[in-house]
Motif scaffolding. Structure first.
Motif, PDB file in Angstrom:
ATOM      1  N   LEU A 149       0.833  -1.284   0.196  1.00  0.00           N
ATOM      2  CA  LEU A 149      -0.108   0.073   0.167  1.00  0.00           C
ATOM      3  C   LEU A 149       0.685   1.309  -0.020  1.00  0.00           C
ATOM      4  O   LEU A 149       0.554   2.003  -0.661  1.00  0.00           O
ATOM      5  CB  LEU A 149      -1.117  -0.176   1.383  1.00  0.00           C
ATOM      6  CG  LEU A 149      -1.862  -1.145   1.338  1.00  0.00           C
ATOM      7  CD1 LEU A 149      -2.578  -0.992   2.635  1.00  0.00           C
ATOM      8  CD2 LEU A 149      -2.941  -0.965   0.200  1.00  0.00           C
ATOM      9  N   GLU A 150       1.981   1.316   0.749  1.00  0.00           N
ATOM     10  CA  GLU A 150       2.808   2.380   0.810  1.00  0.00           C
ATOM     11  C   GLU A 150       3.448   2.568  -0.481  1.00  0.00           C
ATOM     12  O   GLU A 150       3.772   3.757  -0.943  1.00  0.00           O
ATOM     13  CB  GLU A 150       4.022   2.290   1.801  1.00  0.00           C
ATOM     14  CG  GLU A 150       3.479   2.254   3.292  1.00  0.00           C
ATOM     15  CD  GLU A 150       3.451   3.696   3.648  1.00  0.00           C
ATOM     16  OE1 GLU A 150       4.660   4.161   3.962  1.00  0.00           O
ATOM     17  OE2 GLU A 150       2.428   4.264   4.122  1.00  0.00           O
ATOM     18  N   ALA A 151       3.865   1.505  -1.099  1.00  0.00           N
ATOM     19  CA  ALA A 151       4.465   1.630  -2.543  1.00  0.00           C
ATOM     20  C   ALA A 151       3.689   2.206  -3.338  1.00  0.00           C
ATOM     21  O   ALA A 151       3.963   3.112  -4.431  1.00  0.00           O
ATOM     22  CB  ALA A 151       5.029   0.099  -2.916  1.00  0.00           C
ATOM     23  N   VAL A 152       2.137   1.852  -3.471  1.00  0.00           N
ATOM     24  CA  VAL A 152       1.245   2.466  -4.397  1.00  0.00           C
ATOM     25  C   VAL A 152       1.146   3.718  -4.009  1.00  0.00           C
ATOM     26  O   VAL A 152       1.201   4.666  -4.883  1.00  0.00           O
ATOM     27  CB  VAL A 152       0.146   1.669  -4.158  1.00  0.00           C
ATOM     28  CG1 VAL A 152      -0.959   2.270  -5.035  1.00  0.00           C
ATOM     29  CG2 VAL A 152       0.216   0.320  -4.647  1.00  0.00           C
ATOM     30  N   GLN A 153       0.994   4.227  -2.770  1.00  0.00           N
ATOM     31  CA  GLN A 153       0.812   5.767  -2.483  1.00  0.00           C
ATOM     32  C   GLN A 153       1.922   6.518  -2.754  1.00  0.00           C
ATOM     33  O   GLN A 153       1.771   7.515  -3.199  1.00  0.00           O
ATOM     34  CB  GLN A 153       0.384   5.871  -0.953  1.00  0.00           C
ATOM     35  CG  GLN A 153      -0.848   5.087  -0.631  1.00  0.00           C
ATOM     36  CD  GLN A 153      -1.457   5.384   0.901  1.00  0.00           C
ATOM     37  OE1 GLN A 153      -0.599   4.843   1.906  1.00  0.00           O
ATOM     38  NE2 GLN A 153      -2.645   5.744   1.216  1.00  0.00           N
ATOM     39  N   LYS A 154       3.044   6.108  -2.296  1.00  0.00           N
ATOM     40  CA  LYS A 154       4.405   7.039  -2.415  1.00  0.00           C
ATOM     41  C   LYS A 154       4.999   6.728  -3.952  1.00  0.00           C
ATOM     42  O   LYS A 154       5.923   7.309  -4.192  1.00  0.00           O
ATOM     43  CB  LYS A 154       5.084   6.850  -1.350  1.00  0.00           C
ATOM     44  CG  LYS A 154       4.507   7.137  -0.110  1.00  0.00           C
ATOM     45  CD  LYS A 154       5.394   6.689   1.177  1.00  0.00           C
ATOM     46  CE  LYS A 154       4.714   7.422   2.388  1.00  0.00           C
ATOM     47  NZ  LYS A 154       5.189   6.661   3.720  1.00  0.00           N
ATOM     48  N   ARG A 155       4.519   5.805  -4.760  1.00  0.00           N
ATOM     49  CA  ARG A 155       5.188   5.508  -5.746  1.00  0.00           C
ATOM     50  C   ARG A 155       6.791   5.110  -5.787  1.00  0.00           C
ATOM     51  O   ARG A 155       7.570   5.770  -6.272  1.00  0.00           O
ATOM     52  CB  ARG A 155       4.992   6.734  -6.914  1.00  0.00           C
ATOM     53  CG  ARG A 155       3.748   7.136  -7.089  1.00  0.00           C
ATOM     54  CD  ARG A 155       2.519   6.243  -7.374  1.00  0.00           C
ATOM     55  NE  ARG A 155       2.719   5.360  -8.550  1.00  0.00           N
ATOM     56  CZ  ARG A 155       1.892   4.327  -8.736  1.00  0.00           C
ATOM     57  NH1 ARG A 155       1.236   3.757  -7.497  1.00  0.00           N
ATOM     58  NH2 ARG A 155       2.319   3.523  -9.687  1.00  0.00           N
ATOM     59  N   ARG A 156       6.977   4.331  -4.587  1.00  0.00           N
ATOM     60  CA  ARG A 156       8.204   3.834  -4.584  1.00  0.00           C
ATOM     61  C   ARG A 156       8.308   2.285  -4.582  1.00  0.00           C
ATOM     62  O   ARG A 156       7.298   1.570  -4.782  1.00  0.00           O
ATOM     63  CB  ARG A 156       8.571   4.067  -3.276  1.00  0.00           C
ATOM     64  CG  ARG A 156       7.800   3.356  -1.879  1.00  0.00           C
ATOM     65  CD  ARG A 156       8.897   3.140  -0.737  1.00  0.00           C
ATOM     66  NE  ARG A 156       7.949   2.564   0.297  1.00  0.00           N
ATOM     67  CZ  ARG A 156       7.696   1.374   0.805  1.00  0.00           C
ATOM     68  NH1 ARG A 156       7.849   0.452  -0.065  1.00  0.00           N
ATOM     69  NH2 ARG A 156       6.879   0.984   1.766  1.00  0.00           N
ATOM     70  N   ARG A 157       9.479   1.618  -4.809  1.00  0.00           N
ATOM     71  CA  ARG A 157       9.633   0.504  -4.915  1.00  0.00           C
ATOM     72  C   ARG A 157       8.986  -0.382  -3.554  1.00  0.00           C
ATOM     73  O   ARG A 157       9.835   0.035  -2.400  1.00  0.00           O
ATOM     74  CB  ARG A 157      11.282   0.111  -5.120  1.00  0.00           C
ATOM     75  CG  ARG A 157      11.621  -1.442  -5.451  1.00  0.00           C
ATOM     76  CD  ARG A 157      13.097  -1.518  -5.576  1.00  0.00           C
ATOM     77  NE  ARG A 157      13.594  -2.750  -5.643  1.00  0.00           N
ATOM     78  CZ  ARG A 157      13.793  -3.658  -4.893  1.00  0.00           C
ATOM     79  NH1 ARG A 157      13.551  -3.175  -3.430  1.00  0.00           N
ATOM     80  NH2 ARG A 157      14.174  -4.904  -5.101  1.00  0.00           N
ATOM     81  N   PRO A 158       8.724  -1.492  -3.986  1.00  0.00           N
ATOM     82  CA  PRO A 158       8.230  -2.181  -2.876  1.00  0.00           C
ATOM     83  C   PRO A 158       9.565  -3.095  -2.204  1.00  0.00           C
ATOM     84  O   PRO A 158      10.368  -3.316  -3.006  1.00  0.00           O
ATOM     85  CB  PRO A 158       7.215  -3.480  -3.126  1.00  0.00           C
ATOM     86  CG  PRO A 158       7.251  -3.431  -4.534  1.00  0.00           C
ATOM     87  CD  PRO A 158       7.814  -1.997  -5.053  1.00  0.00           C
ATOM     88  N   GLU A 159       9.611  -3.514  -1.054  1.00  0.00           N
ATOM     89  CA  GLU A 159      10.944  -4.186  -0.481  1.00  0.00           C
ATOM     90  C   GLU A 159      11.109  -5.435  -1.378  1.00  0.00           C
ATOM     91  O   GLU A 159      12.296  -5.734  -1.770  1.00  0.00           O
ATOM     92  CB  GLU A 159      10.791  -4.559   1.022  1.00  0.00           C
ATOM     93  CG  GLU A 159      12.244  -5.308   1.100  1.00  0.00           C
ATOM     94  CD  GLU A 159      12.074  -5.819   2.686  1.00  0.00           C
ATOM     95  OE1 GLU A 159      11.477  -5.246   3.600  1.00  0.00           O
ATOM     96  OE2 GLU A 159      13.076  -6.593   2.892  1.00  0.00           O
ATOM     97  N   VAL A 160      10.050  -6.121  -1.527  1.00  0.00           N
ATOM     98  CA  VAL A 160      10.461  -7.632  -2.304  1.00  0.00           C
ATOM     99  C   VAL A 160       9.640  -7.248  -3.639  1.00  0.00           C
ATOM    100  O   VAL A 160       8.221  -7.468  -3.723  1.00  0.00           O
ATOM    101  CB  VAL A 160       9.755  -8.716  -1.557  1.00  0.00           C
ATOM    102  CG1 VAL A 160      10.169  -9.869  -2.546  1.00  0.00           C
ATOM    103  CG2 VAL A 160      10.248  -8.613  -0.160  1.00  0.00           C
ATOM    104  N   ASP A 161      10.315  -6.890  -4.631  1.00  0.00           N
ATOM    105  CA  ASP A 161       9.439  -6.639  -5.891  1.00  0.00           C
ATOM    106  C   ASP A 161       9.435  -7.897  -6.922  1.00  0.00           C
ATOM    107  O   ASP A 161       9.861  -8.803  -6.387  1.00  0.00           O
ATOM    108  CB  ASP A 161      10.242  -5.206  -6.575  1.00  0.00           C
ATOM    109  CG  ASP A 161      11.549  -5.698  -7.219  1.00  0.00           C
ATOM    110  OD1 ASP A 161      12.162  -6.616  -7.233  1.00  0.00           O
ATOM    111  OD2 ASP A 161      12.166  -4.644  -7.657  1.00  0.00           O
ATOM    112  N   GLY A 162       9.180  -7.680  -8.112  1.00  0.00           N
ATOM    113  CA  GLY A 162       8.935  -8.757  -8.807  1.00  0.00           C
ATOM    114  C   GLY A 162      10.318  -9.276  -9.226  1.00  0.00           C
ATOM    115  O   GLY A 162      10.242 -10.630  -9.277  1.00  0.00           O
ATOM    116  N   GLU A 163      11.404  -8.796  -9.557  1.00  0.00           N
ATOM    117  CA  GLU A 163      12.674  -9.025  -9.510  1.00  0.00           C
ATOM    118  C   GLU A 163      13.059 -10.016  -8.640  1.00  0.00           C
ATOM    119  O   GLU A 163      13.558 -11.125  -8.903  1.00  0.00           O
ATOM    120  CB  GLU A 163      13.414  -7.812  -9.906  1.00  0.00           C
ATOM    121  CG  GLU A 163      15.271  -8.133 -10.459  1.00  0.00           C
ATOM    122  CD  GLU A 163      15.309  -8.675 -11.527  1.00  0.00           C
ATOM    123  OE1 GLU A 163      14.420  -8.443 -12.439  1.00  0.00           O
ATOM    124  OE2 GLU A 163      16.400  -9.545 -11.904  1.00  0.00           O
TER     125      GLU A 163
END
Ligand SMILES: NC(=O)c1ccc[n+]([C@@H]2O[C@H](COP(=O)([O-])OP(=O)(O)OC[C@H]3O[C@@H](n4cnc5c(N)ncnc54)[C@H](O)[C@@H]3O)[C@@H](O)[C@H]2O)c1
Length: 404
Positions: free
Chosen positions: A340-354
């Motif tokens: 939710l934070e990544a979506v709101q702040k447009r930042r990378r989530p800690e565990v991304d797709g990569e």
């Protein structure tokens, strides 16, 4: 997001793990009312979606609309973020629809059913500028954060040398179980190597860095009958494996699990370094557990709760708020909050797709090595140069055209 910054969220796949996600969103909603609104639930089974909506109503105070079809859900409810909790073979199908509609996504582990599936999701995310997260809860636990710190920062075991994560037990094969998608290889992608194993693969990378080579045996010693609507079908996935895994930092690990070992059961998980070891207890997927103990060369011992306290002190208030916002310590709540934070702040989530794909590539390297009966380079599996095990699964899922 809505005008207020509220994340318009949908959940796709309303089964077992989605319930834990729902509880997590309810916890987050209590601490930060208005952070999210569950605008839709999507499950191919109407019954599952309706039962889930009942639970959502109890926890959130409103009943989200339910949809059987993902496209219809995206068109009508217009979620800006979708939490995907479907069987593995559906992860990429649902993810692509969501991304193309402009939604950010979080995909349950293992990220894609294969590496091709995983790459397809990542490429679509990049193309459409969407946030792509992997729902990986285990590394977010206090014990796992402590383990990461004791290996990489406090360096309490010294230079990592070897680890053993081994479990053997007996699970009566004559007792037929109820069919589940997990026993069909084209739906699951494989068995526990990549299922619960996805967590350990992520933890291995988190604790020790990138893998170099893998040499593995993967097999099925017993027939495991399942009842599929009155018909007996047999599990197509492994009941046993032994994997030797070497890392770029020189560490070598043995990871082995079986449920086909009659007569004597045991579990042993130990991580050795130049100065001592971390002796874990519990299973070979989700540790370290609460009664793990650090044992140094000179015999000094420190238990997990002392280590946890030292770690939490060392990161200070800022670190504690970053890793455990609102004092949350449950990994699923933390992964949902991070999304939710990544979506709101447009930042990378800690565990991304990569990250999800890279963890997945360790599991695939185990299958590929077993298939080839040879050691494989992790990089060759990650890059798709070795894919013999995955090819039929990709064909069955429309990710690879043509015959073998
Ligand atoms: N993080 C964890 O600890 C953890 C634990 C269990 C499962 N999981 C993961 O969560 C995912 C789901 O597992 P589960 O145990 O909840 O499975 P499940 O079978 O209980 O639930 C899956 C649900 O998805 C629905 N579904 C199937 N195809 C769909 C589609 N195309 N669109 C929408 N819904 C669809 C099914 O009807 C079912 O209700 C898997 O990736 C699994 O590995 C993670």
């Amino acid at each position: 997001m809505g005008e207020s910054g509220t994340v318009k969220l949908a959940i796709a796949g309303c089964g077992g793990i989605a319930r834990a996600h729902l509880t997590a969103y309810a916890r987050i909603n209590e601490k930060e009312p208005g952070k999210l609104r569950l605008v839709a639930l999507n499950d191919v089974s109407k019954e599952s979606a309706e039962a889930f909506a009942d639970e959502a109503e109890k926890l959130l105070g409103y009943r989200p609309p339910v949809f059987q079809d993902t496209r219809e859900m995206l068109r009508k409810a217009k979620p800006k973020a979708v939490d995907i909790c479907t069987p593995h073979s559906e992860h990429h199908r649902v993810a692509l629809e969501c991304i193309r509609s402009g939604a950010d996504i979080m995909v349950e582990k293992p990220f894609g059913v294969t590496l091709r599936a995983s790459k397809t999701i990542i490429a679509a995310g990049k193309k459409h500028g969407r946030i792509v997260a992997t729902a990986e809860n285990i590394r977010r636990g206090v014990n796992q954060r402590t383990m990461h710190w004791l290996v990489n920062e406090a360096k309490l075991i010294g230079k990592p040398r070897m680890f053993y994560a081994i479990h053997a037990s007996w699970n009566d094969p004559l007792k037929p179980r109820r069919w589940h998608w997990r026993i069909e290889k084209n739906l699951s992608g494989g068995g526990l190597v990549l299922d619960s194993g996805a967590h350990f693969c992520d933890s291995m990378r988190y604790f020790f860095g990138e893998v170099d080579r893998v040499y593995a045996f993967v097999g099925q010693f017993e027939k495991w009958p399942h009842d599929k609507n009155g018909e007996t079908v047999y599990s197509e996935v492994e009941d046993s494996w032994v994997a030797l895994i070497s890392f770029e930092n020189g560490l070598v690990g043995t990871w082995s699990w079986t449920m086909a070992a009659p007569g004597h059961s045991f579990t042993k998980v130990v991580y050795y370094g130049s100065e001592g070891c971390l002796l874990d207890s519990g299973d070979v997927f989700h540790g370290p557990f609460d009664n793990a103990v650090l044992i140094l060369k000179d015999g000094t011992q420190r238990n997990m709760s002392e280590l946890r306290e030292e770690f939490l002190r060392s990161i200070g208030e800022e670190g504690r708020n970053r890793l455990f916002p609102h004092g949350f310590t449950d990994g699923i709540t933390l992964e949902c909050y991070d999304f939710l934070e990544a979506v709101q702040k447009r930042r990378r989530p800690e565990v991304d797709g990569e990250d999800g794909m890279r963890a997945k590539a360790i599991a695939e390297a185990i299958y590929e090595s077993a298939k080839l009966r040879a050691a494989v380079r992790y990089r060759d599996v990650l890059n798709g140069r070795i894919s013999k095990y995955q090819d039929p699964i990709d064909r069955a899922n429309g990710l690879l055209k043509g015959k073998r």
